[in-house]
Design a protein around this motif. Sequence first.
Motif, PDB file in Angstrom:
ATOM      1  N   CYS A  80       2.362   2.238  -3.328  1.00 49.40           N
ATOM      2  CA  CYS A  80       1.376   2.462  -4.391  1.00 49.40           C
ATOM      3  C   CYS A  80       1.943   3.382  -5.472  1.00 49.40           C
ATOM      4  O   CYS A  80       2.423   4.462  -5.173  1.00 49.40           O
ATOM      5  N   CYS A  91      -0.220   9.060  -5.245  1.00 52.58           N
ATOM      6  CA  CYS A  91       0.745   8.686  -4.217  1.00 52.58           C
ATOM      7  C   CYS A  91       2.167   9.065  -4.613  1.00 52.58           C
ATOM      8  O   CYS A  91       3.028   9.238  -3.761  1.00 52.58           O
ATOM      9  N   THR A 125      -6.739   3.393  -6.697  1.00 57.06           N
ATOM     10  CA  THR A 125      -6.221   3.843  -7.992  1.00 57.06           C
ATOM     11  C   THR A 125      -4.861   3.276  -8.374  1.00 57.06           C
ATOM     12  O   THR A 125      -4.387   3.519  -9.476  1.00 57.06           O
ATOM     13  N   HIS A 173      -8.538   3.253  -0.836  1.00 60.93           N
ATOM     14  CA  HIS A 173      -7.720   3.620  -1.982  1.00 60.93           C
ATOM     15  C   HIS A 173      -7.833   2.553  -3.069  1.00 60.93           C
ATOM     16  O   HIS A 173      -7.759   1.368  -2.786  1.00 60.93           O
ATOM     17  N   ARG A 176       0.837  -1.195   0.000  1.00 57.22           N
ATOM     18  CA  ARG A 176       0.000   0.000   0.000  1.00 57.22           C
ATOM     19  C   ARG A 176       0.882   1.259   0.000  1.00 57.22           C
ATOM     20  O   ARG A 176       0.602   2.228  -0.706  1.00 57.22           O
ATOM     21  N   CYS A 224       0.385   4.938  -7.933  1.00 59.65           N
ATOM     22  CA  CYS A 224      -0.563   5.795  -8.646  1.00 59.65           C
ATOM     23  C   CYS A 224      -0.161   7.270  -8.562  1.00 59.65           C
ATOM     24  O   CYS A 224       0.641   7.664  -7.732  1.00 59.65           O
TER      25      CYS A 224
HETATM   26 ZN   LIG Z   1      -2.020   5.410  -4.766  1.00 60.12          ZN
END
Ligand SMILES: [Zn+2]
Length: 115
Positions: free
Chosen positions: A47, A52, A94, A92, A44, A49
């Motif tokens: 991440c 982040c 994405t 979350h 996590r 994305c």
């Molecule tokens: Zn993310």
Amino acid sequence: MGLWDHVKPARRPPSPLSVETTERSLKVAWDDGAVTETPFRTLRLECPCAGCIEEWSGKRMLDPATVPEGVRPLKVEPVGNYAVSFLWSDGHTTGIYSWPTLRAIGAPEPAASST
Ligand SMILES: [Zn+2]
């Protein structure tokens, strides 16, 4: 004729034979024989994305303090045949983890040594 007709990657990146969740981690068996087991929270926090990681600088925007200790995926979804995405228990959704990203998080390559 596209670029890929001429430029081929030197080595095909490993892809997973199986992806499964254990109580606290994501376990992946790779087609090169490796098995990685990555704690959910590590995944996590890594991440990839745009929310982040700042896309143009690669700077991590995610504050680890905002991610609960017990974060876990409520759902693991394949994305095409090249990646996987998670519905995280903190809401979350994405992040799309491509196989090379997943592999890099699970088994960071040791720094190359010149000895
Ligand atoms: Zn993310």
